[in-house]
Structures are given as structure tokens and as C-alpha cells.
Design an enzyme around this catalytic site. Sequence first.
Site, PDB file in Angstrom:
ATOM      1  N   ASP A  57      68.542 -18.451 -31.772  1.00  0.00           N
ATOM      2  CA  ASP A  57      67.129 -18.463 -32.126  1.00  0.00           C
ATOM      3  C   ASP A  57      66.225 -18.437 -30.881  1.00  0.00           C
ATOM      4  OD1 ASP A  57      64.873 -18.817 -33.847  1.00  0.00           O
ATOM      5  OD2 ASP A  57      64.890 -20.968 -33.405  1.00  0.00           O
ATOM      6  N   ASN A  89      76.841 -24.786 -28.602  1.00  0.00           N
ATOM      7  CA  ASN A  89      75.814 -25.269 -29.522  1.00  0.00           C
ATOM      8  C   ASN A  89      76.069 -24.711 -30.915  1.00  0.00           C
ATOM      9  OD1 ASN A  89      73.103 -26.462 -30.161  1.00  0.00           O
ATOM     10  ND2 ASN A  89      72.673 -24.320 -30.668  1.00  0.00           N
ATOM     11  N   GLU A  90      76.248 -25.617 -31.857  1.00  0.00           N
ATOM     12  CA  GLU A  90      76.332 -25.285 -33.278  1.00  0.00           C
ATOM     13  C   GLU A  90      77.362 -24.214 -33.647  1.00  0.00           C
ATOM     14  OE1 GLU A  90      72.420 -24.556 -34.871  1.00  0.00           O
ATOM     15  OE2 GLU A  90      71.933 -26.677 -34.775  1.00  0.00           O
ATOM     16  N   ASN A 106      72.665 -31.949 -34.339  1.00  0.00           N
ATOM     17  CA  ASN A 106      71.370 -31.306 -34.576  1.00  0.00           C
ATOM     18  C   ASN A 106      71.047 -31.504 -36.056  1.00  0.00           C
ATOM     19  OD1 ASN A 106      71.597 -30.453 -31.961  1.00  0.00           O
ATOM     20  ND2 ASN A 106      71.917 -28.293 -32.440  1.00  0.00           N
ATOM     21  N   TYR A 124      68.025 -31.541 -39.156  1.00  0.00           N
ATOM     22  CA  TYR A 124      66.665 -31.132 -39.537  1.00  0.00           C
ATOM     23  C   TYR A 124      66.294 -31.651 -40.918  1.00  0.00           C
ATOM     24  CZ  TYR A 124      66.362 -28.406 -35.323  1.00  0.00           C
ATOM     25  OH  TYR A 124      66.292 -28.040 -33.994  1.00  0.00           O
ATOM     26  N   TYR A 172      64.579 -28.210 -42.585  1.00  0.00           N
ATOM     27  CA  TYR A 172      65.430 -27.245 -43.293  1.00  0.00           C
ATOM     28  C   TYR A 172      66.104 -27.877 -44.524  1.00  0.00           C
ATOM     29  CZ  TYR A 172      64.982 -24.315 -39.118  1.00  0.00           C
ATOM     30  OH  TYR A 172      64.489 -23.560 -38.088  1.00  0.00           O
ATOM     31  N   GLU A 206      69.098 -32.443 -31.536  1.00  0.00           N
ATOM     32  CA  GLU A 206      67.965 -31.682 -32.080  1.00  0.00           C
ATOM     33  C   GLU A 206      67.479 -32.348 -33.357  1.00  0.00           C
ATOM     34  OE1 GLU A 206      68.455 -27.442 -32.662  1.00  0.00           O
ATOM     35  OE2 GLU A 206      69.549 -27.235 -30.759  1.00  0.00           O
ATOM     36  N   TRP A 257      63.713 -31.373 -30.670  1.00  0.00           N
ATOM     37  CA  TRP A 257      63.683 -29.908 -30.598  1.00  0.00           C
ATOM     38  C   TRP A 257      62.257 -29.475 -30.907  1.00  0.00           C
ATOM     39  CZ3 TRP A 257      66.881 -26.798 -28.308  1.00  0.00           C
ATOM     40  CH2 TRP A 257      66.706 -25.415 -28.460  1.00  0.00           C
ATOM     41  N   LYS A 296      58.412 -25.386 -32.823  1.00  0.00           N
ATOM     42  CA  LYS A 296      58.824 -26.796 -32.843  1.00  0.00           C
ATOM     43  C   LYS A 296      58.504 -27.502 -31.533  1.00  0.00           C
ATOM     44  CE  LYS A 296      62.332 -26.323 -36.411  1.00  0.00           C
ATOM     45  NZ  LYS A 296      62.449 -24.847 -36.416  1.00  0.00           N
TER      46      LYS A 296
HETATM   47  C1  GCB Z   1      68.946 -25.087 -34.245  1.00  0.00           C
HETATM   48  C2  GCB Z   1      69.317 -24.360 -33.007  1.00  0.00           C
HETATM   49  C3  GCB Z   1      68.095 -23.990 -32.180  1.00  0.00           C
HETATM   50  C4  GCB Z   1      66.982 -23.494 -33.098  1.00  0.00           C
HETATM   51  C5  GCB Z   1      66.600 -24.615 -34.038  1.00  0.00           C
HETATM   52  C6  GCB Z   1      65.492 -24.213 -35.024  1.00  0.00           C
HETATM   53  O1  GCB Z   1      69.728 -25.753 -34.851  1.00  0.00           O
HETATM   54  O2  GCB Z   1      70.244 -25.043 -32.217  1.00  0.00           O
HETATM   55  O3  GCB Z   1      68.453 -23.015 -31.236  1.00  0.00           O
HETATM   56  O4  GCB Z   1      65.871 -23.039 -32.387  1.00  0.00           O
HETATM   57  O5  GCB Z   1      67.718 -24.997 -34.782  1.00  0.00           O
HETATM   58  O6  GCB Z   1      64.335 -24.448 -34.735  1.00  0.00           O
HETATM   59  O7  GCB Z   1      65.824 -23.643 -36.051  1.00  0.00           O
END
Ligand code: GCB
Length: 594
Positions: free
Chosen positions: A167, A415-416, A469, A471, A475, A507, A552, A571
Site C-alpha cells: 500500500d 510485513n503481513e 497490525n 485495524y 477495517y 500498526e 499507522w 492515516k
Molecule cells: C496495513 C499495511 C500498511 C497499510 C495499512 C493501511 O496493514 O501494513 O502498509 O498502509 O495497512 O492503511 O491499510
Amino acid sequence: MLPPRDTTSRDCRRLDGLWDFTFDLGDQGREGQWWRAPLPGRRPMPVPSSYNDLVTEAFERDHVGEVWYQRSVLVPAGWAGARVVLRCDAVAHSGTVWVDDVEVASHVGGYTPFEVDVTDHVTPGEDARITICVDNRLALDTIPPGLVQPVPRADGATGERQAYFHDFFNYSGLHRSVWLYTRPEAHVEAVTVTTTYEPAAGSGAVDYAVRVSGAGETSVRLLDGDGVPVAAAAGARGQLVLERARPWQPGSRDTAHLYRLEVTHGGDVYPLDIGVRSVSVVGNQFLINGKPFVFKGFGMHEDLALRGKAHDDVRMVRDFALLAWIGANSFRTSHYPYADEVLDHADREGIVVISETAATGLHLSLNAMTGVPMQDTFKPGGIDERTQAAHLQAVRELIARDAHHPSVVMWSLANEPNTAEPAARTYFEPIVALARELDPSRPLTIVNVGGTEPETDTVAELVDVICLNRYFGWYFRSGDLTAAEVTLEDELRRWLGQYGKPVLITEFGADAVAGLHSLPPRMWSEEFQTDLIAMSVRVFRRNEGVIGEHVWNFADFMTAEQYHRVVGNRKGVFTREREPKAVAFTLRDLWAPE
Ligand code: GCB
């Protein structure tokens, strides 16, 4: 590989400034041997810089394939007798280099340096023409991975589009400096340093190993911050003991004490600034110099309007000033190794760094927006042993470049990735083993993706710190912070209970368009971002074993065009121009020293 330094035995030229540049729209450059003459259709292009935001046409910004850079440099007459080295700090994502008519080097991997001895190809006192062909294509066997897809064109032809699974915008170009430098025939090639600090005794030790080229005596001296020698040893490998050491302590430039390790081989003198400190994971704590360290900070990006992903001292100094202002003590180099200069600055400023490889996007089914159909990740033809070979090389290059930095306390190997797939374990085992072999002194992590829970993850057992990470509120449980709080806490407790390892939130956050307000808070407003982050920190603080948080993101940054991005990812706690959003003031309160 040692960063270029001016010393009594070495002379460095940074080849920054305007280079000639041209797009290779029809893939003609190699066949036409463009390195042999001035580039056709050349225009000026600054180095370091991404080229993407310096053009006005979308087809150039989004060009898939090769571009060419060229310039002449007068090799100083005084360099006669020395070895001359050409070094590129970052060519994104792969590069081929010619000096005059001779191909001298090629390298894959856009975030780590490469260099080549060009003594036989240059003449001191004369011009040398340097040509660099840069390719921005990502494939399933590159780190990070991507896929070049066919797309229809108005004229009936088929064009190409670069899809990728991460991203941030696929910026390209000569992102960091290009150098010419000298070193003597017999010289220091590489220096490995591991330190320990005993807080009770106030003593420290520096274990060193020097790789050299050419005959000569090897020795080291350790100088304190005032330049006074405090220890010395002969030989290419050994230990320096300090009865009374001043440790490198995170916090500020006053606590981050640096020593200078002066390495001599034959007539070559190379100075390396190092810090004496120890890092360990004990139970569910992360210890620096024997004391539990609570991470407060960010996932960041090397990203700025116009400059793209170029290293820029201006951005760096502002970013570190903002880190100090907000009370952050650490960051992760999401999602690739940052410029040498940034790590040097972190060493000096007492900021703790988690250094990450560019292995992001090893999750082919995550991002429907790429237009790539949902599919398993770890399988032949997907992320497979060819990707793994590139990944292993990325780990080698990262550790070789960064291991001397006291600020770097942990390696993030990816990462992820989709670690819910059992095949991920087979993929990662050799990568973890290699990192442990190359650097037994630092903890390791693989940053976990939301949705892969303690019961289904296949690699948490392999690592020292569980980085998550998450959200919730964005999300997942979108817009509902009450439900988000419950779900977040439930999952954290399961991680802590199952593994007994420290958990770091690498994150969490919400997009907020600066200036968009809403009461009661709605998603995308500054108020919602503030509430989500404050809620999350509350949850982290009441769960022992959560060793801190990285929001993040530090600042808004550019991404590919997608319907859930508002001219980039919003973000950021700071805008892309590095001004605070409302949440910055809340974090400043939350992170204020008690
Ligand atoms: C994530 C990723 C990061 C993205 C973020 C997002 O999990 O590691 O690279 O920018 O989410 O904002 O969706």
C-alpha cells in the site's frame, strides 16, 4: 558494506545533482546500447529523487519498465594510485551500471546499496561517463513482489500495468546518492560489531570482527565522545572491554552516547560510530540495557510530495523533530530498509528502530484492489522458492548494512505475509535461521496481519516478539469503537496467553482527511481518528505483555490509485506536509513522560 566516509585514507564524491534522463518507452535502450553515447531525448532529472512526480503525463508517471540516467564526472587527478569505487545507495528496483562503454555492475533490490571497484575503468584526471539503467518492474520473484499485467490501449495495442500487493506508490529512480570514492589497495572491507552493557556493574564490551582486502596489520581503537582513546586491540577480531562504559540509551541526543571505533588496516583508516548497549527479550518484556522498554512511535514511510521516495535531509530533520515533539521513542522502517543517513540520525538522536526488509505483500489474496484474482500465496508459481531466494538475499543485505547501528534493536523479516497458510512456515524457517545466524544478538519478528489469529498463525513460534497490525474500528468493526474495543482486547489476551511472548502493536489507526470534522465522530474525520487511537492505547496499557504501540502512520503518504484512498493513505498523524492533525496533540499527552 561500509558507508562512504571521508578519512585520511579515503576521498568521497557524492554525485548528487542533475543527471541526463530518458524514458525507454519502446524497450530500445539495451539493443541501441544507450550507454555508449548521450541519451536520446534526454531531459534533466535530479538525483536523488523519484522521477514519478516530476513529470506531467500519467503515462510517464506510471511507466512500467526501464528508464536511463547518465552523467559525466571528472575523476580527480589526485586519485591516481588509489582504488576507485562506484557506489549506488538505492536504485529502485533494479539497476545496471556502465562506466563509459563497460558494464560494471547490476543489482536487484531497491532499498539496499551496491558498489563496484572501477579502478580499471577510469583514468584520474579525465572524465568518465556513468550510465545507469533503472527498472521498476516487480514480479513474484522480487522483494517486494508484484505482477505486470496486460491492459488494453485505445489504439488496440496491449499495454502494461504494474500491480502490487503493498500500500505505497511504486516510486522509482535513483532514490539515494550515487558516489565515487577512493580507498587504498589494502583496506577495510567490512566491520561487524556486537556490544553488551552490564547495568549493575556499569561495564561494557565491544566484540568486533574486521574483513580486509590486501596485506597489512589490522587494529582498532575505541574513542569516547571527546575523541579520547579508551580501548585498543590488535588483530582482525577481538573484544574491547570497558570497565566503565557510557551506554547508548534511548531517549535523546543527550542519552544516546556514541563511541567511535577506528579501524586501521595497512594505511586505511575507517571510523564507525557505535553505541554500547544490550538488547534482550526476557519473558514478555523487551529489555534495553536491562530495563523494560515501552515502544511509543510509528510505522513510517520515506515519502514526500515531489521527491517521492528519495532520501532527503530536510524531511529527515523535520521528521525527527516531530518525533521528539510528540514524545515518540521509536519507529519501524516500514516497509523497507531506510537510507543509511536515517539510521545514523536515529543513532545520534536516541531513537529506537525496528529495521524491516522490503518483504511486504506476501499475501496475494489480501488486496482485492490490485485486480489480481484471490489466490493462495505460498505455492509454486506464487510466492515460492524463487521469492525465498530474493528474500534471503534481502536479509543478508539488510543485516550487512545495518548491524552496526545501536538504534536498530530488532529485525522485521516481513510485513503481513499470509502466515495462516501452513506453507508459510516452510517458507519462513530458513529465513529466520539465516537472520539468527547472521546476527544472534537481536530479536526477530515477522509482522502479523489482521485476521490471522493466535490459533491459526504458523510462524509466531519462530520469532521473539509478536508484532500485530490491527485495524479494529477501521477495517474491522468499522465505525463502531465500542465493539472494536471489546474485540481488540479479546484477541490481545489470546495472543498473550498462548505464546507468553511480548506483543507489540506495529500498526493501528484510521484515515483522517485533515480539516474534516464531525461530532459525533464519523470515519474519516480528525475526531474519529483521535478516538480510535485513544481507545486502542487504553486497551494496550491495561494488558501486561503489550510492550507498546506504533501508530499507522507517522504521516500521510502516496499510494496507488484505489477507491478507498483519498489521493494516498490518510492515516498520518501528521499530514504529508508534516503538520499535525488533532490526534497528534492527544498522542503527545498520552506519550508525555510520567
Ligand atoms: C496495513 C499495511 C500498511 C497499510 C495499512 C493501511 O496493514 O501494513 O502498509 O498502509 O495497512 O492503511 O491499510
